[in-house]
Scaffold this active site. Structure first.
Site, PDB file in Angstrom:
ATOM      1  CB  THR A 159     -37.508  51.561  38.865  1.00 48.98           C
ATOM      2  OG1 THR A 159     -37.759  51.302  40.234  1.00 48.98           O
ATOM      3  CG2 THR A 159     -38.474  50.753  38.006  1.00 48.98           C
ATOM      4  CG  HIS A 160     -35.475  55.033  41.042  1.00 48.94           C
ATOM      5  ND1 HIS A 160     -35.625  56.383  40.851  1.00 48.94           N
ATOM      6  CD2 HIS A 160     -36.739  54.519  41.032  1.00 48.94           C
ATOM      7  CE1 HIS A 160     -36.912  56.678  40.761  1.00 48.94           C
ATOM      8  NE2 HIS A 160     -37.603  55.558  40.860  1.00 48.94           N
ATOM      9  CB  SER A 281      -5.524  44.928  31.964  1.00 43.17           C
ATOM     10  OG  SER A 281      -4.505  45.648  32.624  1.00 43.17           O
ATOM     11  CE  LYS A 287     -10.385  45.248  34.483  1.00 45.07           C
ATOM     12  NZ  LYS A 287      -9.855  46.603  34.491  1.00 45.07           N
ATOM     13  CD  GLU A 294     -15.175  49.494  28.574  1.00 45.08           C
ATOM     14  OE1 GLU A 294     -14.617  50.393  29.217  1.00 45.08           O
ATOM     15  OE2 GLU A 294     -14.660  48.378  28.381  1.00 45.08           O
TER      16      GLU A 294
END
Ligand code: ARG
Length: 462
Positions: A159-160, A281, A287, A294
Protein backbone atom coordinates in the site's frame (compact mmCIF):
# COMPACT_ATOMS: atom_id res chain seq x y z
CA UNK A 1 -25.45 14.37 -65.96
CA UNK A 2 -23.59 17.49 -64.81
CA UNK A 3 -21.18 16.96 -61.96
CA UNK A 4 -23.39 18.21 -59.14
CA UNK A 5 -26.22 15.96 -60.29
CA UNK A 6 -24.23 12.88 -59.24
CA UNK A 7 -25.40 13.76 -55.74
CA UNK A 8 -28.77 12.30 -54.81
CA UNK A 9 -29.77 15.53 -53.09
CA UNK A 10 -28.67 17.88 -55.91
CA UNK A 11 -32.22 18.70 -57.05
CA UNK A 12 -32.63 22.03 -55.23
CA UNK A 13 -29.05 23.21 -55.86
CA UNK A 14 -27.94 25.46 -58.69
CA UNK A 15 -24.22 25.48 -57.94
CA UNK A 16 -21.89 22.53 -57.45
CA UNK A 17 -20.30 21.93 -54.05
CA UNK A 18 -17.03 23.76 -53.51
CA UNK A 19 -14.27 21.24 -54.14
CA UNK A 20 -12.67 21.68 -50.75
CA UNK A 21 -16.00 21.58 -48.93
CA UNK A 22 -16.70 18.30 -50.66
CA UNK A 23 -13.46 16.79 -49.42
CA UNK A 24 -13.84 18.42 -46.02
CA UNK A 25 -17.33 17.02 -45.51
CA UNK A 26 -16.77 13.54 -46.87
CA UNK A 27 -16.76 10.68 -44.39
CA UNK A 28 -16.39 7.83 -46.86
CA UNK A 29 -12.67 7.63 -46.10
CA UNK A 30 -13.51 6.22 -42.68
CA UNK A 31 -17.20 5.25 -42.60
CA UNK A 32 -16.77 2.73 -45.44
CA UNK A 33 -15.78 0.49 -42.60
CA UNK A 34 -19.54 0.22 -41.92
CA UNK A 35 -20.28 -1.24 -45.35
CA UNK A 36 -21.40 -4.67 -44.10
CA UNK A 37 -23.74 -3.20 -41.54
CA UNK A 38 -25.03 -0.65 -44.03
CA UNK A 39 -25.89 -3.43 -46.47
CA UNK A 40 -27.36 -5.59 -43.73
CA UNK A 41 -29.60 -2.68 -42.67
CA UNK A 42 -30.62 -1.95 -46.27
CA UNK A 43 -31.55 -5.56 -46.94
CA UNK A 44 -33.74 -5.67 -43.83
CA UNK A 45 -35.33 -2.36 -44.79
CA UNK A 46 -36.08 -3.60 -48.33
CA UNK A 47 -37.60 -6.82 -46.98
CA UNK A 48 -39.77 -4.82 -44.62
CA UNK A 49 -40.92 -2.56 -47.49
CA UNK A 50 -41.89 -5.67 -49.46
CA UNK A 51 -43.59 -7.16 -46.40
CA UNK A 52 -45.88 -4.14 -46.09
CA UNK A 53 -46.42 -3.88 -49.86
CA UNK A 54 -44.46 -0.69 -50.56
CA UNK A 55 -42.08 -2.70 -52.75
CA UNK A 56 -43.07 -5.70 -54.84
CA UNK A 57 -41.39 -9.02 -54.04
CA UNK A 58 -39.54 -8.83 -57.34
CA UNK A 59 -38.26 -5.38 -56.60
CA UNK A 60 -37.13 -6.54 -53.18
CA UNK A 61 -35.30 -9.54 -54.62
CA UNK A 62 -33.56 -7.36 -57.18
CA UNK A 63 -32.46 -4.94 -54.48
CA UNK A 64 -31.25 -7.70 -52.18
CA UNK A 65 -29.29 -9.39 -55.00
CA UNK A 66 -27.79 -6.06 -55.98
CA UNK A 67 -26.71 -5.28 -52.43
CA UNK A 68 -25.20 -8.73 -51.98
CA UNK A 69 -23.28 -8.28 -55.24
CA UNK A 70 -21.98 -4.93 -54.01
CA UNK A 71 -20.82 -6.53 -50.78
CA UNK A 72 -18.83 -9.10 -52.78
CA UNK A 73 -17.32 -6.34 -54.91
CA UNK A 74 -16.28 -4.43 -51.81
CA UNK A 75 -14.76 -7.54 -50.26
CA UNK A 76 -12.85 -8.30 -53.45
CA UNK A 77 -11.52 -4.75 -53.48
CA UNK A 78 -13.45 -4.03 -56.67
CA UNK A 79 -15.55 -1.16 -55.43
CA UNK A 80 -14.55 2.42 -56.25
CA UNK A 81 -15.41 4.65 -53.29
CA UNK A 82 -16.20 8.17 -54.48
CA UNK A 83 -15.57 11.22 -52.32
CA UNK A 84 -18.22 13.16 -54.22
CA UNK A 85 -20.76 10.67 -52.88
CA UNK A 86 -19.85 11.75 -49.34
CA UNK A 87 -20.34 8.67 -47.27
CA UNK A 88 -20.73 4.91 -47.22
CA UNK A 89 -24.51 5.17 -47.49
CA UNK A 90 -24.67 7.22 -50.68
CA UNK A 91 -21.81 5.31 -52.27
CA UNK A 92 -23.59 2.01 -51.86
CA UNK A 93 -26.99 3.37 -52.85
CA UNK A 94 -25.64 5.05 -55.99
CA UNK A 95 -23.85 1.86 -56.99
CA UNK A 96 -27.03 -0.13 -56.44
CA UNK A 97 -28.89 2.02 -58.93
CA UNK A 98 -26.00 1.73 -61.38
CA UNK A 99 -26.18 -2.02 -61.04
CA UNK A 100 -29.89 -2.76 -61.01
CA UNK A 101 -31.36 0.36 -62.61
CA UNK A 102 -34.49 2.27 -61.58
CA UNK A 103 -35.50 -0.15 -58.80
CA UNK A 104 -32.41 0.88 -56.88
CA UNK A 105 -33.92 4.33 -56.46
CA UNK A 106 -36.76 2.86 -54.40
CA UNK A 107 -34.59 1.53 -51.57
CA UNK A 108 -34.49 4.83 -49.72
CA UNK A 109 -38.30 4.98 -49.41
CA UNK A 110 -39.33 5.71 -45.82
CA UNK A 111 -35.73 6.03 -44.70
CA UNK A 112 -33.14 8.73 -44.18
CA UNK A 113 -29.40 8.61 -43.78
CA UNK A 114 -30.09 9.79 -40.24
CA UNK A 115 -31.78 6.61 -39.08
CA UNK A 116 -29.56 4.62 -41.45
CA UNK A 117 -26.27 5.76 -39.94
CA UNK A 118 -27.54 5.33 -36.39
CA UNK A 119 -28.59 1.78 -37.29
CA UNK A 120 -25.27 0.96 -38.95
CA UNK A 121 -23.35 2.17 -35.95
CA UNK A 122 -25.45 0.12 -33.56
CA UNK A 123 -25.06 -3.03 -35.66
CA UNK A 124 -21.33 -2.43 -35.85
CA UNK A 125 -20.91 -1.77 -32.16
CA UNK A 126 -23.04 -4.73 -31.11
CA UNK A 127 -20.74 -7.02 -33.07
CA UNK A 128 -17.59 -5.40 -31.68
CA UNK A 129 -18.88 -5.56 -28.11
CA UNK A 130 -19.33 -9.30 -28.55
CA UNK A 131 -15.81 -9.69 -29.94
CA UNK A 132 -14.36 -7.62 -27.10
CA UNK A 133 -16.29 -9.79 -24.66
CA UNK A 134 -14.63 -12.89 -26.13
CA UNK A 135 -11.21 -11.26 -25.97
CA UNK A 136 -11.85 -10.42 -22.31
CA UNK A 137 -12.70 -14.05 -21.59
CA UNK A 138 -9.50 -15.24 -23.22
CA UNK A 139 -7.36 -12.86 -21.19
CA UNK A 140 -9.13 -13.85 -17.99
CA UNK A 141 -8.60 -17.56 -18.72
CA UNK A 142 -4.88 -16.97 -19.24
CA UNK A 143 -4.65 -14.99 -16.02
CA UNK A 144 -6.49 -17.76 -14.17
CA UNK A 145 -3.93 -20.28 -15.43
CA UNK A 146 -1.10 -18.06 -14.17
CA UNK A 147 -2.89 -17.53 -10.84
CA UNK A 148 -3.31 -21.28 -10.42
CA UNK A 149 0.33 -21.94 -11.21
CA UNK A 150 1.37 -19.29 -8.66
CA UNK A 151 -1.28 -19.86 -6.00
CA UNK A 152 1.39 -20.54 -3.36
CA UNK A 153 3.94 -17.99 -4.55
CA UNK A 154 4.57 -15.33 -1.94
CA UNK A 155 5.28 -11.71 -2.75
CA UNK A 156 5.14 -8.50 -0.79
CA UNK A 157 1.78 -6.77 -1.02
CA UNK A 158 1.96 -2.99 -1.13
CA UNK A 159 0.00 0.00 0.00
CA UNK A 160 1.46 3.41 -0.86
CA UNK A 161 3.96 1.26 -2.77
CA UNK A 162 5.54 0.46 0.62
CA UNK A 163 5.75 -3.13 1.82
CA UNK A 164 2.49 -3.86 3.62
CA UNK A 165 1.79 -7.57 4.12
CA UNK A 166 2.77 -10.79 2.38
CA UNK A 167 0.31 -11.89 -0.29
CA UNK A 168 0.25 -14.62 -2.88
CA UNK A 169 1.03 -13.83 -6.50
CA UNK A 170 -2.03 -15.85 -7.50
CA UNK A 171 -4.17 -13.58 -5.36
CA UNK A 172 -2.69 -10.54 -7.05
CA UNK A 173 -3.50 -11.95 -10.51
CA UNK A 174 -7.07 -12.65 -9.42
CA UNK A 175 -7.49 -8.99 -8.50
CA UNK A 176 -6.93 -8.24 -12.19
CA UNK A 177 -9.38 -10.92 -13.22
CA UNK A 178 -12.02 -9.35 -10.99
CA UNK A 179 -11.53 -5.97 -12.67
CA UNK A 180 -11.72 -7.48 -16.15
CA UNK A 181 -14.82 -9.39 -15.17
CA UNK A 182 -16.54 -6.15 -14.16
CA UNK A 183 -15.41 -4.59 -17.45
CA UNK A 184 -17.05 -7.48 -19.25
CA UNK A 185 -20.25 -7.08 -17.24
CA UNK A 186 -20.34 -3.35 -17.98
CA UNK A 187 -20.02 -4.00 -21.71
CA UNK A 188 -22.69 -6.65 -21.56
CA UNK A 189 -25.01 -4.18 -19.88
CA UNK A 190 -24.16 -1.47 -22.39
CA UNK A 191 -25.04 -3.90 -25.21
CA UNK A 192 -28.68 -3.86 -24.13
CA UNK A 193 -28.87 -0.14 -24.83
CA UNK A 194 -26.96 -0.53 -28.10
CA UNK A 195 -29.34 -3.17 -29.35
CA UNK A 196 -32.29 -0.90 -30.08
CA UNK A 197 -33.32 -0.09 -33.67
CA UNK A 198 -33.47 3.49 -35.03
CA UNK A 199 -34.85 2.53 -38.50
CA UNK A 200 -38.28 3.97 -39.08
CA UNK A 201 -37.35 7.27 -37.46
CA UNK A 202 -36.36 8.40 -40.98
CA UNK A 203 -34.99 11.96 -40.92
CA UNK A 204 -36.45 12.79 -37.50
CA UNK A 205 -40.24 12.55 -37.43
CA UNK A 206 -40.97 9.06 -38.74
CA UNK A 207 -42.42 8.28 -42.15
CA UNK A 208 -45.80 8.41 -43.85
CA UNK A 209 -45.38 4.87 -45.20
CA UNK A 210 -47.10 1.97 -43.39
CA UNK A 211 -43.82 0.53 -42.11
CA UNK A 212 -43.50 -2.46 -39.77
CA UNK A 213 -40.68 -1.63 -37.42
CA UNK A 214 -41.05 -4.83 -35.42
CA UNK A 215 -40.40 -6.75 -38.64
CA UNK A 216 -37.18 -4.84 -39.38
CA UNK A 217 -36.03 -5.12 -35.78
CA UNK A 218 -36.49 -8.90 -35.87
CA UNK A 219 -34.63 -9.15 -39.20
CA UNK A 220 -31.67 -7.33 -37.71
CA UNK A 221 -31.68 -9.05 -34.32
CA UNK A 222 -32.51 -5.86 -32.44
CA UNK A 223 -34.38 -6.27 -29.16
CA UNK A 224 -36.92 -3.61 -30.15
CA UNK A 225 -37.43 -0.47 -32.23
CA UNK A 226 -36.51 2.84 -30.59
CA UNK A 227 -39.60 4.47 -29.13
CA UNK A 228 -39.01 8.06 -30.13
CA UNK A 229 -37.94 9.09 -33.62
CA UNK A 230 -36.16 12.28 -32.53
CA UNK A 231 -34.20 10.40 -29.92
CA UNK A 232 -33.49 7.55 -32.33
CA UNK A 233 -31.66 9.73 -34.86
CA UNK A 234 -29.89 12.01 -32.43
CA UNK A 235 -28.90 9.72 -29.56
CA UNK A 236 -25.26 8.82 -29.39
CA UNK A 237 -25.19 8.03 -25.69
CA UNK A 238 -24.82 4.36 -26.58
CA UNK A 239 -21.50 5.31 -28.17
CA UNK A 240 -20.45 7.37 -25.16
CA UNK A 241 -21.40 4.54 -22.85
CA UNK A 242 -19.40 2.06 -24.88
CA UNK A 243 -16.33 4.30 -24.91
CA UNK A 244 -16.73 4.94 -21.17
CA UNK A 245 -16.69 1.15 -20.61
CA UNK A 246 -13.67 0.92 -22.90
CA UNK A 247 -11.88 3.75 -21.11
CA UNK A 248 -12.41 2.00 -17.78
CA UNK A 249 -11.13 -1.25 -19.21
CA UNK A 250 -8.06 0.51 -20.63
CA UNK A 251 -7.50 2.22 -17.28
CA UNK A 252 -7.37 -1.23 -15.72
CA UNK A 253 -4.93 -2.51 -18.33
CA UNK A 254 -2.87 0.62 -17.79
CA UNK A 255 -2.58 -0.03 -14.05
CA UNK A 256 -1.71 -3.64 -14.79
CA UNK A 257 0.91 -2.41 -17.26
CA UNK A 258 2.44 -0.12 -14.69
CA UNK A 259 2.97 -3.08 -12.37
CA UNK A 260 4.45 -5.25 -15.11
CA UNK A 261 6.87 -2.47 -16.03
CA UNK A 262 7.94 -2.07 -12.41
CA UNK A 263 8.15 -5.77 -11.70
CA UNK A 264 10.30 -6.45 -14.73
CA UNK A 265 12.88 -3.81 -13.73
CA UNK A 266 16.26 -4.90 -12.36
CA UNK A 267 15.30 -3.28 -9.04
CA UNK A 268 12.15 -5.35 -8.51
CA UNK A 269 13.07 -8.34 -10.68
CA UNK A 270 9.79 -10.11 -9.80
CA UNK A 271 9.02 -11.24 -13.33
CA UNK A 272 10.54 -11.57 -16.74
CA UNK A 273 8.49 -10.90 -19.85
CA UNK A 274 9.04 -13.15 -22.87
CA UNK A 275 11.60 -11.85 -25.38
CA UNK A 276 8.96 -11.83 -28.08
CA UNK A 277 7.06 -9.14 -26.16
CA UNK A 278 10.03 -6.85 -25.55
CA UNK A 279 12.49 -4.81 -27.58
CA UNK A 280 16.09 -3.79 -27.17
CA UNK A 281 17.90 -0.48 -27.24
CA UNK A 282 19.85 0.80 -30.21
CA UNK A 283 22.58 2.12 -27.91
CA UNK A 284 22.47 0.15 -24.62
CA UNK A 285 23.21 -3.50 -25.37
CA UNK A 286 21.92 -4.76 -22.02
CA UNK A 287 18.41 -3.33 -22.39
CA UNK A 288 15.24 -5.36 -22.67
CA UNK A 289 12.33 -2.98 -22.65
CA UNK A 290 8.76 -3.92 -21.64
CA UNK A 291 7.26 -2.25 -24.73
CA UNK A 292 3.94 -4.05 -24.68
CA UNK A 293 2.86 -2.92 -21.21
CA UNK A 294 4.28 0.55 -21.84
CA UNK A 295 2.34 0.87 -25.09
CA UNK A 296 -0.89 -0.36 -23.56
CA UNK A 297 -0.43 2.13 -20.71
CA UNK A 298 0.07 4.82 -23.35
CA UNK A 299 -2.88 3.70 -25.44
CA UNK A 300 -5.23 4.05 -22.49
CA UNK A 301 -4.74 7.80 -23.00
CA UNK A 302 -6.20 7.64 -26.51
CA UNK A 303 -9.36 6.00 -25.28
CA UNK A 304 -9.75 8.51 -22.45
CA UNK A 305 -9.31 11.22 -25.09
CA UNK A 306 -11.95 9.59 -27.29
CA UNK A 307 -14.40 9.62 -24.41
CA UNK A 308 -13.85 13.32 -23.87
CA UNK A 309 -14.16 13.94 -27.61
CA UNK A 310 -17.54 12.24 -27.74
CA UNK A 311 -18.91 13.91 -24.64
CA UNK A 312 -17.86 17.29 -25.97
CA UNK A 313 -19.25 16.46 -29.42
CA UNK A 314 -22.70 15.86 -27.97
CA UNK A 315 -22.92 18.42 -25.22
CA UNK A 316 -24.50 21.33 -27.11
CA UNK A 317 -26.33 19.64 -29.94
CA UNK A 318 -29.97 20.59 -30.37
CA UNK A 319 -32.37 17.85 -31.44
CA UNK A 320 -32.43 16.03 -33.72
CA UNK A 321 -29.63 14.91 -36.10
CA UNK A 322 -26.72 17.29 -36.72
CA UNK A 323 -23.79 16.80 -39.01
CA UNK A 324 -21.55 17.05 -35.94
CA UNK A 325 -22.44 13.42 -35.41
CA UNK A 326 -20.33 12.41 -38.35
CA UNK A 327 -17.40 13.12 -36.04
CA UNK A 328 -18.39 10.24 -33.77
CA UNK A 329 -17.05 7.52 -36.09
CA UNK A 330 -13.30 7.95 -35.82
CA UNK A 331 -13.16 8.01 -32.00
CA UNK A 332 -15.35 4.88 -31.88
CA UNK A 333 -13.29 3.02 -34.48
CA UNK A 334 -10.10 4.04 -32.76
CA UNK A 335 -11.46 2.87 -29.42
CA UNK A 336 -12.51 -0.50 -30.82
CA UNK A 337 -9.11 -1.03 -32.49
CA UNK A 338 -7.19 0.06 -29.41
CA UNK A 339 -9.15 -2.13 -27.02
CA UNK A 340 -9.06 -5.20 -29.24
CA UNK A 341 -5.36 -4.81 -29.92
CA UNK A 342 -4.54 -4.30 -26.25
CA UNK A 343 -6.59 -7.29 -25.12
CA UNK A 344 -5.07 -9.50 -27.76
CA UNK A 345 -1.48 -8.58 -26.99
CA UNK A 346 -2.13 -8.99 -23.27
CA UNK A 347 -3.74 -12.40 -23.65
CA UNK A 348 -0.80 -13.48 -25.83
CA UNK A 349 1.77 -12.11 -23.39
CA UNK A 350 0.43 -13.47 -20.09
CA UNK A 351 1.56 -17.09 -20.71
CA UNK A 352 5.05 -15.65 -21.37
CA UNK A 353 5.40 -14.07 -17.94
CA UNK A 354 8.13 -15.92 -16.03
CA UNK A 355 7.73 -15.49 -12.30
CA UNK A 356 10.86 -15.10 -10.16
CA UNK A 357 9.58 -16.77 -7.00
CA UNK A 358 12.81 -16.52 -5.04
CA UNK A 359 13.20 -12.81 -5.68
CA UNK A 360 9.60 -12.12 -4.62
CA UNK A 361 10.14 -14.14 -1.49
CA UNK A 362 13.31 -12.22 -0.63
CA UNK A 363 11.44 -8.96 -1.18
CA UNK A 364 8.61 -10.10 1.08
CA UNK A 365 11.15 -10.88 3.81
CA UNK A 366 12.20 -7.24 3.80
CA UNK A 367 10.10 -4.40 5.08
CA UNK A 368 8.55 -6.04 8.17
CA UNK A 369 5.68 -7.49 6.18
CA UNK A 370 4.56 -9.70 9.06
CA UNK A 371 4.27 -6.89 11.63
CA UNK A 372 0.46 -7.08 11.50
CA UNK A 373 0.69 -10.82 12.16
CA UNK A 374 2.66 -10.12 15.34
CA UNK A 375 0.01 -7.60 16.43
CA UNK A 376 -2.77 -10.11 15.72
CA UNK A 377 -0.80 -12.72 17.72
CA UNK A 378 -0.72 -10.38 20.72
CA UNK A 379 -4.46 -9.76 20.39
CA UNK A 380 -5.03 -13.51 20.59
CA UNK A 381 -2.95 -13.44 23.81
CA UNK A 382 -5.42 -10.95 25.31
CA UNK A 383 -3.86 -7.60 24.43
CA UNK A 384 -6.07 -4.88 22.90
CA UNK A 385 -5.24 -4.23 19.24
CA UNK A 386 -4.16 -0.60 19.74
CA UNK A 387 -1.71 -1.65 22.49
CA UNK A 388 -0.50 -4.55 20.37
CA UNK A 389 0.08 -2.13 17.47
CA UNK A 390 2.27 0.04 19.68
CA UNK A 391 4.26 -2.94 21.03
CA UNK A 392 4.98 -4.16 17.50
CA UNK A 393 5.94 -0.65 16.39
CA UNK A 394 8.64 -0.64 19.06
CA UNK A 395 9.80 -4.12 18.01
CA UNK A 396 10.04 -2.93 14.38
CA UNK A 397 12.10 0.09 15.45
CA UNK A 398 14.42 -2.28 17.36
CA UNK A 399 14.69 -4.46 14.25
CA UNK A 400 15.55 -1.47 12.07
CA UNK A 401 18.25 -0.36 14.53
CA UNK A 402 19.77 -3.85 14.48
CA UNK A 403 19.31 -4.47 10.77
CA UNK A 404 17.07 -7.47 11.36
CA UNK A 405 13.58 -8.52 10.29
CA UNK A 406 11.10 -9.51 13.04
CA UNK A 407 11.55 -13.23 12.31
CA UNK A 408 15.31 -12.81 12.71
CA UNK A 409 15.12 -11.37 16.24
CA UNK A 410 15.82 -13.58 19.26
CA UNK A 411 12.87 -14.52 21.45
CA UNK A 412 14.36 -12.57 24.36
CA UNK A 413 14.69 -9.50 22.17
CA UNK A 414 11.01 -9.70 21.29
CA UNK A 415 10.00 -10.42 24.86
CA UNK A 416 11.39 -7.07 26.09
CA UNK A 417 8.38 -5.46 24.32
CA UNK A 418 5.71 -7.78 25.72
CA UNK A 419 5.71 -10.61 28.23
CA UNK A 420 2.88 -12.21 26.21
CA UNK A 421 5.33 -13.21 23.48
CA UNK A 422 6.29 -16.90 23.61
CA UNK A 423 8.22 -19.32 21.37
CA UNK A 424 5.15 -19.98 19.22
CA UNK A 425 5.46 -16.39 17.91
CA UNK A 426 7.78 -17.56 15.16
CA UNK A 427 4.96 -19.55 13.55
CA UNK A 428 3.07 -16.34 12.76
CA UNK A 429 6.16 -14.45 11.67
CA UNK A 430 6.82 -16.72 8.70
CA UNK A 431 5.54 -15.65 5.28
CA UNK A 432 3.71 -18.94 4.76
CA UNK A 433 2.01 -18.63 8.14
CA UNK A 434 0.99 -15.09 7.38
CA UNK A 435 -0.70 -15.82 4.05
CA UNK A 436 -2.22 -19.13 5.16
CA UNK A 437 -3.85 -17.33 8.10
CA UNK A 438 -5.89 -15.08 5.81
CA UNK A 439 -8.17 -17.97 5.05
CA UNK A 440 -11.61 -16.49 4.43
CA UNK A 441 -13.58 -15.49 1.35
CA UNK A 442 -11.49 -12.87 -0.46
CA UNK A 443 -8.36 -13.52 1.62
CA UNK A 444 -4.89 -14.18 0.19
CA UNK A 445 -4.47 -17.77 1.51
CA UNK A 446 -3.54 -20.23 -1.27
CA UNK A 447 -6.64 -22.27 -0.40
CA UNK A 448 -8.84 -19.22 -1.02
CA UNK A 449 -7.00 -18.39 -4.24
CA UNK A 450 -7.79 -21.86 -5.55
CA UNK A 451 -11.42 -21.58 -4.53
CA UNK A 452 -11.71 -18.18 -6.24
CA UNK A 453 -10.17 -19.60 -9.42
CA UNK A 454 -12.80 -22.35 -9.44
CA UNK A 455 -15.63 -19.85 -9.04
CA UNK A 456 -14.27 -17.56 -11.74
CA UNK A 457 -13.69 -20.42 -14.18
CA UNK A 458 -17.27 -21.57 -13.79
CA UNK A 459 -18.49 -18.13 -14.82
CA UNK A 460 -16.40 -17.98 -17.99
CA UNK A 461 -17.39 -19.66 -21.23
CA UNK A 462 -15.12 -22.70 -21.84
N1 ARG B 1 -22.26 10.66 -42.96
C1 ARG B 1 -23.31 11.03 -42.07
C2 ARG B 1 -22.90 10.73 -40.63
O1 ARG B 1 -21.97 10.05 -40.43
C3 ARG B 1 -24.55 10.29 -42.42
C4 ARG B 1 -25.81 10.99 -42.08
C5 ARG B 1 -25.92 12.21 -42.90
N2 ARG B 1 -27.19 12.82 -42.75
C6 ARG B 1 -27.44 14.02 -43.27
N3 ARG B 1 -28.61 14.49 -43.11
N4 ARG B 1 -26.53 14.71 -43.91
O2 ARG B 1 -23.52 11.17 -39.69
Amino acid sequence: MSEDQTKPWAGRFTEPTDAFVEAFGASVGFDRRLYRHDIQGSIAHARMLAHVGVLSLDECDTIVDGLQGIQLDIERGEFAWLVELEDVHMNIEARLTERIGETGKKLHTGRSRNDQVATDLRLYLREEVDLIGEALSRLQLNLLALAEQEADTIMPGFTHLQTAQPITFGHHMLAWVQMLRRDQARLHDCRQRINVMPLGAAALAGTSFPIDREFTARELGFDRPAENSLDAVSDRDFVIEFVACAATLMMHLSRFSEELVMWSSAQFDFIELGDSFCTGSSIMPQKKNPDVPELVRGKSARVQGNLLTLLTLMKSQPLAYNKDNQEDKEPVFDTVDTVKGSLRVYADMVPHIAVNREQMRQAALKGYATATDLADYLVRKGIAFRDAHSVVGKAVRFGIEHGKDLAELELVDLQQFSAAIAADVFDVLTLEGSVAARDHLGGTAPRQVRAEIERLRKDLPA
